[in-house]
Design a protein around this motif. Structure first.
Motif, PDB file in Angstrom:
ATOM      1  N   GLN A   1       0.826  -1.208   0.000  1.00 20.83           N
ATOM      2  CA  GLN A   1       0.000   0.000   0.000  1.00 20.83           C
ATOM      3  C   GLN A   1       0.860   1.258   0.000  1.00 20.83           C
ATOM      4  OE1 GLN A   1      -2.388  -0.839   3.429  1.00 20.83           O
ATOM      5  NE2 GLN A   1      -3.970  -1.886   2.250  1.00 20.83           N
ATOM      6  N   MET A   2       2.008   1.206   0.652  1.00 17.95           N
ATOM      7  CA  MET A   2       2.940   2.339   0.613  1.00 17.95           C
ATOM      8  C   MET A   2       3.479   2.539  -0.799  1.00 17.95           C
ATOM      9  SD  MET A   2       3.420   3.821   3.558  1.00 17.95           S
ATOM     10  CE  MET A   2       2.922   3.506   5.243  1.00 17.95           C
ATOM     11  N   LEU A   3       3.871   1.453  -1.441  1.00 17.60           N
ATOM     12  CA  LEU A   3       4.386   1.552  -2.810  1.00 17.60           C
ATOM     13  C   LEU A   3       3.318   2.096  -3.756  1.00 17.60           C
ATOM     14  CD1 LEU A   3       6.352  -1.833  -3.070  1.00 17.60           C
ATOM     15  CD2 LEU A   3       7.315   0.450  -2.710  1.00 17.60           C
TER      16      LEU A   3
ATOM     17  N   ILE B   1       0.576   3.612 -11.659  1.00 18.23           N
ATOM     18  CA  ILE B   1       0.517   2.397 -10.854  1.00 18.23           C
ATOM     19  C   ILE B   1      -0.777   1.638 -11.128  1.00 18.23           C
ATOM     20  CG2 ILE B   1       0.531   1.459  -8.507  1.00 18.23           C
ATOM     21  CD1 ILE B   1       2.010   4.021  -7.646  1.00 18.23           C
ATOM     22  N   GLY B   2      -0.646   0.331 -11.375  1.00 19.65           N
ATOM     23  CA  GLY B   2      -1.796  -0.547 -11.500  1.00 19.65           C
ATOM     24  C   GLY B   2      -1.856  -1.493 -10.310  1.00 19.65           C
TER      25      GLY B   2
ATOM     26  N   ARG C   1       3.618   2.169 -15.147  1.00 17.23           N
ATOM     27  CA  ARG C   1       5.022   1.761 -15.040  1.00 17.23           C
ATOM     28  C   ARG C   1       5.198   0.663 -14.010  1.00 17.23           C
ATOM     29  NH1 ARG C   1       8.621   6.902 -14.127  1.00 17.23           N
ATOM     30  NH2 ARG C   1      10.223   5.430 -14.729  1.00 17.23           N
ATOM     31  N   VAL C   2       4.267   0.594 -13.044  1.00 16.17           N
ATOM     32  CA  VAL C   2       4.369  -0.350 -11.933  1.00 16.17           C
ATOM     33  C   VAL C   2       3.063  -1.120 -11.809  1.00 16.17           C
ATOM     34  CG1 VAL C   2       4.750  -0.593  -9.447  1.00 16.17           C
ATOM     35  CG2 VAL C   2       5.895   1.250 -10.697  1.00 16.17           C
TER      36      VAL C   2
ATOM     37  N   GLY D   1       8.364  -3.716 -20.013  1.00 12.75           N
ATOM     38  CA  GLY D   1       9.084  -2.802 -19.132  1.00 12.75           C
ATOM     39  C   GLY D   1       8.383  -2.507 -17.824  1.00 12.75           C
ATOM     40  N   ILE D   2       7.265  -3.182 -17.553  1.00 11.17           N
ATOM     41  CA  ILE D   2       6.548  -2.954 -16.304  1.00 11.17           C
ATOM     42  C   ILE D   2       7.349  -3.509 -15.130  1.00 11.17           C
ATOM     43  CG2 ILE D   2       4.536  -3.724 -14.965  1.00 11.17           C
ATOM     44  CD1 ILE D   2       2.829  -3.333 -17.389  1.00 11.17           C
ATOM     45  N   THR D   3       7.361  -2.789 -14.032  1.00 13.49           N
ATOM     46  CA  THR D   3       7.942  -3.261 -12.780  1.00 13.49           C
ATOM     47  C   THR D   3       6.853  -3.978 -12.009  1.00 13.49           C
ATOM     48  OG1 THR D   3       9.461  -1.378 -12.751  1.00 13.49           O
ATOM     49  CG2 THR D   3       9.123  -2.550 -10.668  1.00 13.49           C
TER      50      THR D   3
END
Length: 241
Positions: free
Chosen positions: A67-69, A103-104, A179-180, A209-211
């Motif tokens: 949740q922080m990320l 963010i997903g 991106r994430v 390229g997704i993290t």
């Protein structure tokens, strides 16, 4: 068909800084008269394009860290930087913009709206982006095709298997081209075969390229990651393959 990001991937950036940098990240909250340290001075770097899994005992802080990320919670202390921007110091409007564009999220519960079709559920994620109707329609079709559900666009969740519903949830997460991708027990409700199918879908996103950061209790999932982390009592340990 591959998804392309709206901004230049950090993998292509000349900067050597990690995508995420957490320094002394701390999250405390009160439970009755006790002070609980869900995260206790976490120092962690996550590189762009990396596949990281997080394991550990229940109550160890795994979901809090995710949740922080995802900027869903603010730290009590410390630094949480995404591509050099300290998200612990910005306002709620900026955090909402980061979540909308960068963010997903995928969860164990699929969180699909029962009365909407697969395409309509995926389209919901695009509402904050102010795209044209044609662009939204194209992105939804692309995302559903990416997870192998191009022929299920008009089906409602009740007409889909559990694995298919999770694919819709993944399509909803990637349709905005983040991106994430953060996933909390994404295979927890699935049998072994469907787990492997969902894991293959997630791993394929790395080619874009997704993290990928995944909280999991399943060691079979964790072993596929580039790096395995263990979180216990709010402290992170690296586990290399």
């Amino acid at each position: 068909m591959t998804l392309t990001h709206d901004t230049t991937s950090a993998l292509e950036s000349p900067s050597t800084a990690p995508l995420y940098r957490l320094q002394n990240l701390t999250r405390t909250y009160r439970r009755r008269d006790a002070l609980v340290r869900a995260l206790d001075g976490v120092d962690l770097d996550i590189e762009a394009g990396e596949f990281v899994t997080i394991q550990g005992p229940t109550g160890g802080g795994k979901s809090t860290l995710l949740q922080m990320l995802g900027t869903l919670e603010r730290p009590t202390a410390g630094t949480l930087s995404l591509d050099g921007e300290d998200l612990a110091r910005v306002g709620a409007g900026r955090l909402a913009a980061v979540r909308a564009h960068e963010i997903g999220f995928v969860f164990q519960a699929f969180n699909l709206i029962p009365v909407l079709t697969a395409a309509e559920n995926v389209d919901m994620a695009l509402e904050p982006l102010r795209l044209s109707r044609d662009e939204r329609r194209a992105r939804v079709a692309e995302a559903l095709a990416r997870v192998g559900l191009a022929d299920r666009a008009d089906h409602r969740p009740s007409e889909l298997s559990g694995g298919q519903q999770q694919r819709v949830a993944i399509a909803r997460a990637i349709v905005k081209r983040p991106r994430v991708l953060l996933a909390d027990e994404p295979t927890g409700n699935l049998d072994e075969q469907m787990r492997d199918e969902i894991l293959a879908v997630l791993e394929a996103l790395l080619d874009d390229g997704i993290t990928l950061v995944v909280v999991t209790h399943d060691s079979a999932v964790a072993r596929r990651a580039h790096r395995r982390l263990r979180l216990k009592a709010g402290h992170v340990q690296d586990i290399t393959r």
